[in-house]
Design an enzyme around this catalytic site. Structure first.
Site, short mmCIF file in Angstrom:
data_model
loop_
_atom_site.label_atom_id
_atom_site.label_comp_id
_atom_site.label_asym_id
_atom_site.label_seq_id
_atom_site.Cartn_x
_atom_site.Cartn_y
_atom_site.Cartn_z
N LYS A 41 67.81 -64.34 -3.89
CA LYS A 41 67.36 -64.50 -2.49
C LYS A 41 66.55 -65.79 -2.31
CE LYS A 41 67.33 -59.58 -1.26
NZ LYS A 41 67.44 -58.89 -2.57
N ILE A 59 63.45 -75.12 0.81
CA ILE A 59 64.19 -76.33 1.18
C ILE A 59 65.20 -76.68 0.07
CG2 ILE A 59 62.35 -77.28 2.62
CD1 ILE A 59 61.72 -79.19 0.21
O1 S5P Z 1 69.38 -55.90 2.51
C1 S5P Z 1 69.30 -55.76 1.29
C2 S5P Z 1 69.69 -56.78 0.42
C3 S5P Z 1 69.67 -56.53 -0.95
S1 S5P Z 1 70.37 -57.72 -1.98
N1 S5P Z 1 68.88 -54.57 0.75
C4 S5P Z 1 68.81 -54.35 -0.58
O2 S5P Z 1 68.44 -53.24 -0.99
N2 S5P Z 1 69.18 -55.34 -1.48
C5 S5P Z 1 69.09 -55.15 -2.94
O3 S5P Z 1 69.99 -54.11 -3.31
C6 S5P Z 1 67.72 -54.74 -3.46
O4 S5P Z 1 66.98 -55.88 -3.85
C7 S5P Z 1 68.06 -53.83 -4.63
O5 S5P Z 1 68.22 -54.62 -5.80
C8 S5P Z 1 69.42 -53.24 -4.30
C9 S5P Z 1 69.38 -51.83 -3.74
O6 S5P Z 1 68.93 -50.93 -4.70
P1 S5P Z 1 68.92 -49.34 -4.45
O7 S5P Z 1 68.29 -48.80 -5.70
O8 S5P Z 1 68.10 -49.07 -3.22
O9 S5P Z 1 70.37 -48.92 -4.29
#
Ligand code: S5P
Length: 264
Positions: A96, A100
């Site tokens: 993520k 810049i």
């Molecule tokens: O909008 C988002 C984007 C990401 S990349 N929501 C998220 O949850 N993530 C990532 O997806 C978050 O950083 C985590 O690594 C994963 C979701 O994990 P879970 O355990 O909730 O399924």
């Protein structure tokens, strides 16, 4: 609203502008899986154990490599890359980026992580504007293998500010460099059909509704019928008390069934 129908993954391989997306679509077709497991664990042993045992069921493993307490490049990255070859999956470092161009280029290529060396996919916020994509793309200059970027166009968390105009402008940003920016982290289908962006969707869980810290879960059917190409699942698969192999099989089957139901 009528349900979304899309071409089969296989039929998108020949025409996709991004070399990384073509490779990914081929893996998904060959392994019959649209599951990305999010390996959000704290130790290298746990990370490598999950990558080895769940490898056969996934097209992508997503990492947060900066949370591994006993991280070294030699002991984490080298064996992870080896496993990615053995089980034919891609590695997505969920970095993520949000700075810049010049700074993200250094963060992508240098330091102890050297993400561009091993992560086939990484992601970035669109907030800083076009320079972030240009900076990251410049970081791939000396890499011979395919590399690809996802922009965060929408988030799964409650109260996310990435909506409406911000999401539309993120799609416009991706259109500027479709060889590198091959898709989005999003909750909905974005872009026109013939643009063929790959949509990867987190916040997917079959048994939970949330985590008490803002995460929101949708079902696999909901995500895929809404246009998601790849479901991202973390704690739904490996949380304490869950059998990670059994859960991976369950999510993979659910993901593939929902995908076949929406193919044109
Ligand atoms: O909008 C988002 C984007 C990401 S990349 N929501 C998220 O949850 N993530 C990532 O997806 C978050 O950083 C985590 O690594 C994963 C979701 O994990 P879970 O355990 O909730 O399924």
């Amino acid at each position: 609203m009528s349900p979304i129908t899309l071409k089969a993954y296989e039929d998108r391989i020949a025409t996709h502008p991004s070399p990384l997306a073509r490779r990914l679509l081929k893996i998904m077709t060959d392994k019959k899986t649209n599951l990305c497991v999010s390996l959000d664990v704290d130790t290298k042993d746990e990370l490598l154990r999950l990558a080895d045992t769940l490898g056969p069921y996934v097209c992508v493993f997503k990492t947060h490599v900066d949370t591994i307490e006993d991280y070294t490049y030699e002991s984490v990255i080298v064996p992870l890359v080896e496993l990615s070859k053995r089980h034919n999956f891609l590695i997505f470092e969920d970095r993520k980026f949000a700075d810049i161009g010049s700074t993200v280029k250094s963060q992508y290529t240098s330091g102890i992580f050297k993400i561009v060396q091993w992560a086939h996919i990484t992601n970035a916020h669109a907030l800083p504007g076009p320079g972030i994509v240009d900076g990251l793309c410049a970081g791939t200059k000396d890499i011979s293998e395919e590399r690809g970027l996802l922009l965060l166009a929408e988030m799964s968390s409650s109260g996310s500010l990435a909506t409406g105009d911000y999401t539309d402008k993120t799609v416009d940003l991706a259109r500027r460099n479709k060889l590198f920016t091959f898709g989005f982290i999003a909750q909905n289908r974005l872009g026109a059909d013939d643009e063929d962006f790959i949509i990867m969707t987190p916040g997917v869980g079959l048994d939970d509704k949330g985590d008490g810290l803002g995460q929101q879960y949708r079902t696999v059917d909901d995500a895929v019928s809404g246009g998601s190409d790849i479901i991202i699942v973390g704690r739904g698969i490996f949380a304490k008390g869950r059998d990670a192999v059994a859960e991976s099989k369950r999510y993979r089957e659910a993901g593939w069934k929902a995908y076949t139901a929406r193919v044109k």
